[in-house]
Scaffold this active site. Structure first.
Site, PDB file in Angstrom:
ATOM      1  N   LYS A  56      60.154 -25.872   1.385  1.00  0.00           N
ATOM      2  CA  LYS A  56      58.786 -24.746   1.489  1.00  0.00           C
ATOM      3  C   LYS A  56      57.634 -25.243   0.645  1.00  0.00           C
ATOM      4  CE  LYS A  56      62.054 -23.597   2.608  1.00  0.00           C
ATOM      5  NZ  LYS A  56      63.873 -24.131   2.733  1.00  0.00           N
ATOM      6  N   GLY A 188      68.993 -26.755  16.621  1.00  0.00           N
ATOM      7  CA  GLY A 188      68.549 -25.240  17.098  1.00  0.00           C
ATOM      8  C   GLY A 188      68.876 -24.161  15.632  1.00  0.00           C
ATOM      9  N   VAL A 191      67.481 -25.915   9.995  1.00  0.00           N
ATOM     10  CA  VAL A 191      66.351 -27.028   9.593  1.00  0.00           C
ATOM     11  C   VAL A 191      65.050 -27.447  10.706  1.00  0.00           C
ATOM     12  CG1 VAL A 191      67.103 -29.380   9.255  1.00  0.00           C
ATOM     13  CG2 VAL A 191      68.890 -27.842   7.955  1.00  0.00           C
ATOM     14  N   ALA A 192      66.127 -27.281  11.685  1.00  0.00           N
ATOM     15  CA  ALA A 192      64.749 -27.837  12.841  1.00  0.00           C
ATOM     16  C   ALA A 192      63.796 -26.661  12.915  1.00  0.00           C
ATOM     17  CB  ALA A 192      66.023 -27.294  14.266  1.00  0.00           C
ATOM     18  N   GLY A 277      73.157 -29.668  11.216  1.00  0.00           N
ATOM     19  CA  GLY A 277      74.316 -29.011  10.709  1.00  0.00           C
ATOM     20  C   GLY A 277      75.072 -30.144   9.441  1.00  0.00           C
ATOM     21  N   ASP A 318      78.634 -24.919  -1.711  1.00  0.00           N
ATOM     22  CA  ASP A 318      78.768 -25.182  -0.284  1.00  0.00           C
ATOM     23  C   ASP A 318      80.038 -26.580   0.038  1.00  0.00           C
ATOM     24  OD1 ASP A 318      75.857 -25.241  -0.078  1.00  0.00           O
ATOM     25  OD2 ASP A 318      75.347 -26.823   0.933  1.00  0.00           O
ATOM     26  N   HIS A 453      50.098   2.033   0.559  1.00  0.00           N
ATOM     27  CA  HIS A 453      50.195   2.796   2.070  1.00  0.00           C
ATOM     28  C   HIS A 453      48.059   1.945   2.073  1.00  0.00           C
ATOM     29  CE1 HIS A 453      48.110   3.955   5.746  1.00  0.00           C
ATOM     30  NE2 HIS A 453      47.083   4.135   4.891  1.00  0.00           N
TER      31      HIS A 453
HETATM   32  C1  LIG Z   1      66.715 -28.743   4.508  1.00  0.00           C
HETATM   33  C2  LIG Z   1      67.239 -27.959   3.813  1.00  0.00           C
HETATM   34  C3  LIG Z   1      66.830 -26.482   2.931  1.00  0.00           C
HETATM   35  C4  LIG Z   1      67.503 -26.203   2.352  1.00  0.00           C
HETATM   36  N1  LIG Z   1      66.607 -24.625   1.810  1.00  0.00           N
HETATM   37  C5  LIG Z   1      67.137 -23.393   1.881  1.00  0.00           C
HETATM   38  C6  LIG Z   1      66.653 -22.355   1.460  1.00  0.00           C
HETATM   39  O1  LIG Z   1      65.814 -22.560   1.825  1.00  0.00           O
HETATM   40  N2  LIG Z   1      67.566 -21.815   0.688  1.00  0.00           N
HETATM   41  C7  LIG Z   1      68.787 -21.528   0.371  1.00  0.00           C
HETATM   42  O2  LIG Z   1      69.260 -20.810  -0.338  1.00  0.00           O
HETATM   43  N3  LIG Z   1      69.261 -22.718   1.140  1.00  0.00           N
HETATM   44  C8  LIG Z   1      68.986 -23.759   1.806  1.00  0.00           C
HETATM   45  N4  LIG Z   1      69.447 -25.028   1.533  1.00  0.00           N
HETATM   46  C9  LIG Z   1      70.402 -25.154   1.634  1.00  0.00           C
HETATM   47  C10 LIG Z   1      70.694 -25.111   0.312  1.00  0.00           C
HETATM   48  O3  LIG Z   1      70.197 -26.296  -0.270  1.00  0.00           O
HETATM   49  C11 LIG Z   1      72.448 -25.528  -0.621  1.00  0.00           C
HETATM   50  O4  LIG Z   1      73.149 -24.302  -0.147  1.00  0.00           O
HETATM   51  C12 LIG Z   1      72.005 -25.893  -2.156  1.00  0.00           C
HETATM   52  O5  LIG Z   1      71.716 -26.035  -2.554  1.00  0.00           O
HETATM   53  C13 LIG Z   1      73.658 -26.077  -2.526  1.00  0.00           C
HETATM   54  O6  LIG Z   1      74.148 -26.182  -3.785  1.00  0.00           O
HETATM   55  P1  LIG Z   1      75.349 -27.033  -4.431  1.00  0.00           P
HETATM   56  O7  LIG Z   1      75.432 -26.973  -5.629  1.00  0.00           O
HETATM   57  O8  LIG Z   1      76.731 -26.385  -3.580  1.00  0.00           O
HETATM   58  O9  LIG Z   1      75.376 -28.245  -3.608  1.00  0.00           O
HETATM   59  P2  LIG Z   1      74.704 -29.593  -3.584  1.00  0.00           P
HETATM   60  O10 LIG Z   1      73.271 -29.298  -4.432  1.00  0.00           O
HETATM   61  O11 LIG Z   1      74.142 -30.275  -2.979  1.00  0.00           O
HETATM   62  O12 LIG Z   1      75.082 -29.868  -5.103  1.00  0.00           O
HETATM   63  C14 LIG Z   1      76.544 -30.759  -5.195  1.00  0.00           C
HETATM   64  C15 LIG Z   1      76.350 -32.279  -5.188  1.00  0.00           C
HETATM   65  O13 LIG Z   1      77.530 -32.929  -6.216  1.00  0.00           O
HETATM   66  C16 LIG Z   1      77.215 -34.646  -5.749  1.00  0.00           C
HETATM   67  N5  LIG Z   1      78.603 -34.979  -5.367  1.00  0.00           N
HETATM   68  C17 LIG Z   1      78.821 -34.678  -3.721  1.00  0.00           C
HETATM   69  N6  LIG Z   1      80.477 -35.651  -3.836  1.00  0.00           N
HETATM   70  C18 LIG Z   1      80.453 -35.913  -5.598  1.00  0.00           C
HETATM   71  C19 LIG Z   1      81.042 -36.952  -5.779  1.00  0.00           C
HETATM   72  N7  LIG Z   1      82.848 -37.020  -4.483  1.00  0.00           N
HETATM   73  N8  LIG Z   1      81.285 -36.562  -6.730  1.00  0.00           N
HETATM   74  C20 LIG Z   1      80.319 -36.802  -7.756  1.00  0.00           C
HETATM   75  N9  LIG Z   1      79.476 -36.031  -7.509  1.00  0.00           N
HETATM   76  C21 LIG Z   1      79.249 -35.551  -5.792  1.00  0.00           C
HETATM   77  C22 LIG Z   1      76.281 -34.572  -5.248  1.00  0.00           C
HETATM   78  O14 LIG Z   1      75.805 -35.670  -5.398  1.00  0.00           O
HETATM   79  C23 LIG Z   1      74.808 -33.882  -5.821  1.00  0.00           C
HETATM   80  O15 LIG Z   1      74.976 -33.883  -6.618  1.00  0.00           O
HETATM   81  C24 LIG Z   1      68.539 -25.614   2.266  1.00  0.00           C
HETATM   82  C25 LIG Z   1      69.384 -26.779   2.621  1.00  0.00           C
HETATM   83  C26 LIG Z   1      68.954 -28.403   3.485  1.00  0.00           C
HETATM   84  C27 LIG Z   1      69.641 -29.344   3.718  1.00  0.00           C
HETATM   85  N1  LIG Z   2      66.056 -21.713   4.695  1.00  0.00           N
HETATM   86  C1  LIG Z   2      67.266 -21.444   4.579  1.00  0.00           C
HETATM   87  O1  LIG Z   2      67.672 -21.089   4.068  1.00  0.00           O
HETATM   88  C2  LIG Z   2      68.039 -22.809   4.578  1.00  0.00           C
HETATM   89  C3  LIG Z   2      67.260 -23.928   5.378  1.00  0.00           C
HETATM   90  C4  LIG Z   2      67.485 -25.083   6.086  1.00  0.00           C
HETATM   91  C5  LIG Z   2      68.676 -25.120   5.901  1.00  0.00           C
HETATM   92  N2  LIG Z   2      70.068 -24.298   4.558  1.00  0.00           N
HETATM   93  C6  LIG Z   2      70.828 -24.216   5.347  1.00  0.00           C
HETATM   94  O2  LIG Z   2      72.033 -25.771   5.806  1.00  0.00           O
HETATM   95  C7  LIG Z   2      72.965 -25.476   6.276  1.00  0.00           C
HETATM   96  C8  LIG Z   2      72.413 -26.532   7.695  1.00  0.00           C
HETATM   97  O3  LIG Z   2      71.537 -26.253   8.235  1.00  0.00           O
HETATM   98  P1  LIG Z   2      71.148 -26.551   9.854  1.00  0.00           P
HETATM   99  O4  LIG Z   2      70.077 -26.266  10.555  1.00  0.00           O
HETATM  100  O5  LIG Z   2      71.402 -28.052   9.838  1.00  0.00           O
HETATM  101  O6  LIG Z   2      71.977 -26.389  10.521  1.00  0.00           O
HETATM  102  P2  LIG Z   2      72.889 -25.174  11.543  1.00  0.00           P
HETATM  103  O7  LIG Z   2      73.488 -24.691  11.682  1.00  0.00           O
HETATM  104  O8  LIG Z   2      72.033 -23.551  11.066  1.00  0.00           O
HETATM  105  O9  LIG Z   2      72.375 -25.461  12.841  1.00  0.00           O
HETATM  106  C9  LIG Z   2      72.452 -26.758  13.223  1.00  0.00           C
HETATM  107  C10 LIG Z   2      72.329 -26.369  14.867  1.00  0.00           C
HETATM  108  O10 LIG Z   2      73.324 -28.188  15.523  1.00  0.00           O
HETATM  109  C11 LIG Z   2      73.477 -27.689  16.707  1.00  0.00           C
HETATM  110  N3  LIG Z   2      74.462 -28.432  16.717  1.00  0.00           N
HETATM  111  C12 LIG Z   2      75.687 -28.938  16.325  1.00  0.00           C
HETATM  112  N4  LIG Z   2      76.352 -30.145  17.161  1.00  0.00           N
HETATM  113  C13 LIG Z   2      75.812 -30.400  17.044  1.00  0.00           C
HETATM  114  C14 LIG Z   2      75.710 -31.353  18.071  1.00  0.00           C
HETATM  115  N5  LIG Z   2      76.288 -32.886  17.964  1.00  0.00           N
HETATM  116  N6  LIG Z   2      75.014 -31.629  19.230  1.00  0.00           N
HETATM  117  C15 LIG Z   2      73.815 -30.722  19.136  1.00  0.00           C
HETATM  118  N7  LIG Z   2      73.488 -29.184  18.675  1.00  0.00           N
HETATM  119  C16 LIG Z   2      74.505 -29.707  18.198  1.00  0.00           C
HETATM  120  C17 LIG Z   2      73.668 -26.164  16.584  1.00  0.00           C
HETATM  121  O11 LIG Z   2      73.666 -25.720  17.679  1.00  0.00           O
HETATM  122  C18 LIG Z   2      72.724 -25.495  15.905  1.00  0.00           C
HETATM  123  O12 LIG Z   2      71.490 -25.293  16.094  1.00  0.00           O
HETATM  124  C19 LIG Z   2      72.309 -24.481   7.381  1.00  0.00           C
HETATM  125  O13 LIG Z   2      73.675 -23.207   7.769  1.00  0.00           O
HETATM  126  C20 LIG Z   2      71.631 -23.349   6.367  1.00  0.00           C
HETATM  127  O14 LIG Z   2      73.069 -22.895   5.378  1.00  0.00           O
HETATM  128  C21 LIG Z   2      68.939 -23.239   5.040  1.00  0.00           C
END
Ligand SMILES: Cc1cc2nc3c(=O)[nH]c(=O)nc-3n(C[C@H](O)[C@H](O)[C@H](O)COP(=O)(O)OP(=O)(O)OC[C@H]3O[C@@H](n4cnc5c(N)ncnc54)[C@H](O)[C@@H]3O)c2cc1C
Ligand SMILES: NC(=O)c1ccc[n+]([C@@H]2O[C@H](COP(=O)([O-])OP(=O)(O)OC[C@H]3O[C@@H](n4cnc5c(N)ncnc54)[C@H](O)[C@@H]3O)[C@@H](O)[C@H]2O)c1
Length: 470
Positions: A56, A188, A191-192, A277, A318, A453
């Protein structure tokens, strides 16, 4: 074997799990185990380092860069004189990296009862964990309560050539040194959508290759269609194409081979971003050693109190949630925190109305049922669509094609779903959440309060008024 240290509580993961332990746990011995995220094994989890926050922080300057065309439509000549990628990048990580390091320091020395173990954990017995550090050394610990907050990881494409080329993901692409001229984004989903916006706004020629027939296909069908059309005006969008292989070209570029409706296709590009994904990390924890079986979809199973079927083991975020969203992980962490502190008065996580927003261009935000889901489930509903362009602020913006769609129950007058595509969708959705969470009738919501408004919230007001309710 060395001494096995025992803790009252062990938290696996420093993302959302990290927020659980505060001064109220001062009388407990706590271990936080963290493997780190991304290539640099950063402390603090995905959202802070590789997810919500940096993306963001990129989207905001991308919105500014993309505003040039829109400004022109309104009679204002703006020019985009340059995008200083490194300056943008360094501003973002110049803020985030010190927070990450301060968080790690705090967990290392900030609370005498907390021990940070940096390494990767797996279960080696009932509530017993083996922690493998970066240097290969191991330590076994036991704990009365284990909180699994291990998150998810980027899914890698498993096709020929994938190991021979450099593939970027959300873990790496935000820290590149130079913007590429061309980029292929595979996927799609969320993230995309977000990266297609930011890189195309910064002048990269982006091609989005998706195997489904529309982008953001889990959104309401009207939103998904509109979003696909919008992004197609800024990027090349290829739908229904299946990834076949990658090839490294001699000039340093990568060839992406696909098969689509009109046969094989290939794209030669400077950078490939995979966005197909994420996989939950439960499969890396050897949970069977503690008697915990993963669900068929890889989730760690939990009840509404975030308890797994094994006594003393909790999970959140997650790794166990249906939703891969930070606000959900945070809510679940608060539940675990409360239930560890007050085991005799447990609370449940409220998963009734989970919203999400996609910070692409246009923005998308939604909560509740999509129209196609309501149809498939045989739910009786009424719906209304309000165009931004038909309210005063929409005129000001000269908006075309953005809308708010509401679904409501004709008997109770309660909202069933809301789907917004357009500027500030992530903000406009919030009153809907409030109404759904507190059971507000649509008519009371529409007429029981003032709507400023001519603010953009009139889109929502008018959508509510347009619902055909008695
Ligand atoms: C590019 C992107 C953009 C996103 N944007 C948004 C958004 O705008 N809004 C939103 O709501 N969500 C968004 N998300 C999703 C959000 O980031 C996740 O849902 C959230 O961070 C999950 O939190 P968590 O604590 O479950 O996992 P994480 O924050 O991933 O924490 C997991 C932790 O576990 C540790 N770990 C894993 N395995 C082990 C192990 N075996 N031993 C010790 N430590 C371990 C890792 O090092 C990490 O610190 C986005 C995700 C991505 C990838
Ligand atoms: N603004 C937000 O809240 C935000 C932003 C980024 C990510 N996220 C979280 O992170 C998660 C991951 O995001 P993401 O965009 O990677 O996943 P996603 O599940 O949103 O989208 C995955 C895309 O990849 C495609 N796909 C899956 N397997 C494939 C394959 N083998 N070959 C080609 N295409 C394939 C699917 O059809 C889909 O279009 C999301 O589920 C979302 O919850 C949240």
């Amino acid at each position: 074997m060395g001494i096995v240290r025992h803790f009252d509580i062990c938290v696996i993961g420093s993302g959302s799990g990290n927020s659980i332990i505060d001064e109220r746990f001062a009388d407990r011995q706590v271990a936080i185990i963290d493997a780190g995220v991304g290539p640099d094994k950063l402390f603090g989890g995905t959202c802070l380092n590789l997810g919500c926050i940096p993306t963001k922080m990129y989207v905001h300057p991308a919105d500014l860069a993309a505003s040039v065309q829109h400004a022109r439509d309104l009679g204002i000549d703006l020019t985009l004189d340059g995008v200083h990628w490194r300056a943008v990048r360094d501003r973002i990580f110049g803020r985030i990296d010190p927070i990450t390091e301060a968080g790690r320091q705090w967990r290392t020395t900030g609370m005498p009862n907390v021990t940070l173990l940096q390494g990767r954990a797996h279960f080696s017995g009932l509530r017993r964990l083996t922690v493998v550090a970066e240097d290969g050394s191991t330590e076994d610990i036991t704990a009365d309560q284990v909180v699994i907050a291990a998150g998810s990881r980027v899914r890698r494409p498993d096709v020929p050539g994938a190991e021979e080329v450099t593939l970027h993901s959300s873990d790496t692409v935000m820290r590149i040194d130079e913007l590429p001229r061309r980029m292929v984004i595979l996927g799609g989903g969320f993230v995309a959508a977000e990266f297609a916006h930011l890189f195309s706004a910064f002048g990269v020629e982006v091609t989005v290759v998706s195997r489904s027939g529309a982008l953001l296909r889990r959104e309401d069908e009207d939103v998904s269609r509109r979003f696909t059309q919008s992004l197609s005006e800024r990027c090349t969008v290829r739908l229904k194409e299946h990834l076949e292989s990658f090839e490294q070209l001699e000039d340093g570029r990568i060839r992406v081979n696909t098969v689509g409706p009109s046969g094989p296709a290939s794209y030669d590009t400077d950078l490939v971003l995979t966005a197909i994904g994420r996989t939950r990390n439960g499969d890396t924890l050897a949970t069977e050693a503690t008697g915990l079986e993963l669900a068929a979809d890889g989730r760690i199973p939990v009840d509404k109190y975030q308890r797994t079927p094994v006594q003393g083991i909790w999970a959140l975020g997650d790794v166990s949630s249906e939703h891969l969203l930070k606000h959900v992980a945070n809510a679940e962490a608060r539940t675990v925190q409360h239930n560890l502190l007050s085991p005799h008065h447990p609370v449940a996580t409220d998963h009734r109305y989970v919203p999400h927003a996609v910070f692409g261009s246009p923005q998308v935000a939604a909560v509740g049922l999509t129209e196609q889901a309501a149809r498939a489930l045989g739910i009786t509903y009424v719906s209304a669509v309000q165009q931004y362009g038909d309210v005063a602020y929409g005129w000001a913006m000269e908006d075309t094609g953005h809308f708010c769609k509401l679904l409501a129950d004709p008997v109770t007058g309660h909202l069933l779903g809301a789907h917004i595509i357009g500027p500030e969708a992530s903000i406009l959705i919030q009153p809907v959440l409030q109404a759904m969470s507190f059971g507000l009738d649509v008519r009371a919501m529409a007429r029981g309060q003032y709507w400023i408004h001519p603010a953009l919230t009139e889109v929502l007001e008018n959508a509510l008024l347009a619902l055909p309710l008695d």
